[in-house]
Motif scaffolding. Structure first.
Motif, short mmCIF file in Angstrom:
data_model
loop_
_atom_site.label_atom_id
_atom_site.label_comp_id
_atom_site.label_asym_id
_atom_site.label_seq_id
_atom_site.Cartn_x
_atom_site.Cartn_y
_atom_site.Cartn_z
N LEU A 48 1.42 2.76 -17.61
CA LEU A 48 2.16 1.68 -17.14
C LEU A 48 3.32 1.20 -18.10
CD1 LEU A 48 2.47 -0.60 -14.84
CD2 LEU A 48 0.23 -1.72 -15.92
N GLU A 49 2.95 0.97 -19.45
CA GLU A 49 3.90 0.32 -20.28
C GLU A 49 5.28 1.23 -20.22
OE1 GLU A 49 0.70 0.73 -20.90
OE2 GLU A 49 0.30 -1.45 -20.79
N GLU A 56 6.92 0.79 -17.01
CA GLU A 56 7.68 -0.76 -16.89
C GLU A 56 9.05 -0.40 -17.89
OE1 GLU A 56 4.53 -4.09 -16.58
OE2 GLU A 56 4.46 -2.95 -18.31
N ARG A 91 -5.85 -1.12 -11.28
CA ARG A 91 -5.17 -2.24 -11.86
C ARG A 91 -4.69 -3.23 -10.67
NH1 ARG A 91 -3.10 -2.23 -17.26
NH2 ARG A 91 -2.42 -4.40 -16.44
N ASP A 119 -3.17 -5.79 -10.70
CA ASP A 119 -1.88 -6.22 -10.92
C ASP A 119 -0.84 -5.37 -10.96
OD1 ASP A 119 -2.60 -5.22 -13.22
OD2 ASP A 119 -1.95 -6.74 -14.62
N LEU A 120 -1.27 -4.24 -10.54
CA LEU A 120 -0.07 -2.94 -10.71
C LEU A 120 1.10 -3.21 -9.65
CD1 LEU A 120 0.47 -0.08 -11.64
CD2 LEU A 120 -0.57 0.72 -9.61
N ARG A 121 1.17 -3.59 -8.57
CA ARG A 121 2.25 -4.02 -7.83
C ARG A 121 3.10 -5.09 -8.44
NH1 ARG A 121 5.18 -2.84 -3.23
NH2 ARG A 121 3.57 -0.92 -3.03
N ALA A 122 2.34 -6.08 -8.71
CA ALA A 122 2.90 -7.25 -9.33
C ALA A 122 3.73 -6.88 -10.49
CB ALA A 122 2.05 -8.46 -9.51
N ARG A 123 3.10 -6.04 -11.33
CA ARG A 123 3.66 -5.82 -12.82
C ARG A 123 4.92 -5.00 -12.54
NH1 ARG A 123 0.04 -5.20 -17.23
NH2 ARG A 123 1.54 -3.97 -18.39
N ILE A 124 5.01 -3.95 -11.38
CA ILE A 124 6.24 -3.04 -11.33
C ILE A 124 7.35 -3.97 -10.62
CG2 ILE A 124 7.06 -1.25 -9.63
CD1 ILE A 124 4.08 0.03 -10.45
N ALA A 165 7.95 -6.82 -11.05
CA ALA A 165 8.51 -7.88 -12.36
C ALA A 165 9.56 -6.97 -12.89
CB ALA A 165 7.46 -8.26 -12.88
N ALA A 166 9.09 -5.61 -13.14
CA ALA A 166 10.06 -4.85 -14.20
C ALA A 166 11.16 -4.59 -13.28
CB ALA A 166 9.17 -3.49 -14.35
#
Length: 414
Positions: free
Chosen positions: A291-292, A295, A325, A327-332, A334-335
């Motif tokens: 994920l990191e 991102e 995860r 929060d996966l969609r939210a993290r992506i 946001a990126a």
């Protein structure tokens, strides 16, 4: 004589739930401009005109607007269009009487005469040069469904296909005059051809749909094929898939898409030129990675902020995870911030889960046959036998055919 060969338009395709009307409109606008510039004698559309047997009104409008525009620009242009396995043969033929007034020939199905012979005349289309003289004959072979080519003493699907080719070729060879070329157009999977990774619906039954190139004798100057989306030659120079005009899956985004310009000199093939199609909308893939890493790649993406929204690139993100995860969609998202990209799909993989490469698979990635095979494997612990897969594939084809027939009956009642 000059021909343009194209196939597999898949008008109305839903790309992971998103429509691609603007991309198809851009392709057809480019094709019309190309026809006006190159001024061919005929346009061959080798099947899968639509993406589904019951296309939307917008998809149909795209096709018929193009045909009207092409006829207005080039009144002498012959257009020959056949149904593919995604099409309803009945729907393709429904407006045929009207389209003939626009020099367009629409062939969706084969028919048999009362004596059991193939109705070859309706599949044999004269192609005229700029002087109005017949310079070639097109053997127009729509996708051949088992129900159309078996019976009357022929039970094997491949034998039925061979019979259709044999009878149509014999009629064409008897019909043509010296100096007239034979051009075959077919929607089929030829043996030895390269299949795309994820987007091509298997035709009928396992390996039985793959037909040999020997069905097209040397007397046929050029074979214009549809069904496989990757542009390719199959064995001989004269046997070609033009490929699809748009990448229909991310797996098809790494090569150029094209139409082919074919030049005939008398009865012989004189030349083939690839005409690259501009890509109206880019396809972008990020990952796979953790994920990191993903991102960081997304944050570094450079996109043209001046493009209108309908031209923003499609984006697929592939992420390797140790565990789900929420929060996966939210993290992506946001990126991505405010980047002009259209996120189509997030594909999660769990490479270290139970030693399997993937434990999460989207149904959109699988054909009905693959879903059936996975279900059988899970229930019985082994892959389904070949005869079971053959029966299942036949049932799938019958359902697809029935959908097209029901739509055709409803239109007739209306």
């Amino acid at each position: 004589m000059k021909l343009i060969h194209t196939a597999d338009w898949h008008l109305g395709q839903s790309f992971h739930g998103q429509e691609r009307h603007a991309e198809h409109r851009a392709f057809l606008d480019w094709l019309l401009t190309t026809l006006e510039a190159r001024r061919p004698d005929a346009l061959l559309i080798a099947g899968d005109v639509f993406d589904v047997v019951n296309p939307s009104l917008r998809a149909q409008e795209l096709l018929y607007d193009f045909i009207v525009g092409a006829h207005a620009a080039l009144p002498g242009l012959d257009i020959v269009m056949i149904a593919g396995n995604h099409d309803s043969g009945a729907r393709i033929e429904l407006p045929a009487p009207l389209m003939r007034r626009l020099n367009t020939h629409a062939l969706g199905r084969v028919h048999w005469l009362d004596d059991g012979a193939l109705d070859s005349d309706r599949l044999l289309v004269p192609l005229r040069d700029q002087h109005g003289t017949i310079a070639a004959w097109c053997l127009a072979l729509p996708f051949l469904r088992p129900a159309e080519v078996t019976g009357g003493g022929i039970d094997d699907y491949r034998d039925g296909i061979a019979r259709v080719h044999r009878e149509l070729t014999a009629t064409a060879e008897a019909r043509r005059q010296p100096g007239q070329a034979l051009v075959a157009m077919s929607h089929a999977h030829l043996q030895g051809a390269s299949v795309s990774e994820a987007s091509e619906r298997p035709i009928v039954i396992g390996g039985e749909e793959a037909v040999p190139a020997t069905l097209f004798p040397a007397s046929v100057a050029y074979v214009a094929l549809g069904h496989l989306h990757r542009p390719q030659q199959v064995g001989e120079t004269r046997i070609r898939y033009s490929g699809s005009p748009l990448p229909l899956d991310f797996s098809e985004s790494h090569y150029r898409h094209q139409v082919l310009e074919i030049t005939l000199e008398g009865e012989a093939l004189d030349g083939i030129e690839s005409l690259p199609i501009p890509r109206h909308v880019a396809l972008t893939r990020v990952g796979p990675g953790d994920l990191e890493t993903v991102e960081a790649e997304l944050a570094a993406l450079d996109a043209d902020t001046k493009l209108p929204r309908e031209r923003w690139p499609w984006l697929e993100v592939r992420v390797d995870l140790e565990a789900p995860r929420p929060d996966l969609r939210a993290r992506i998202e946001a990126a991505l911030a405010d980047k002009p990209l259209r996120l189509l799909r997030i594909h999660s993989r769990y490479p270290h889960a139970g030693g399997q490469d993937e434990v999460s698979v989207d149904l959109d990635d699988l054909t009905p046959q693959e879903i059936f095979a996975r279900t059988w494997q899970a229930r019985y612990g082994d892959a389904p036998p070949e005869d079971v897969m053959a029966d299942f594939a036949s049932l799938v084809q019958q359902v697809q055919d029935a959908e097209g027939s029901e739509e055709h009956d409803m239109e007739n009642k209306a």
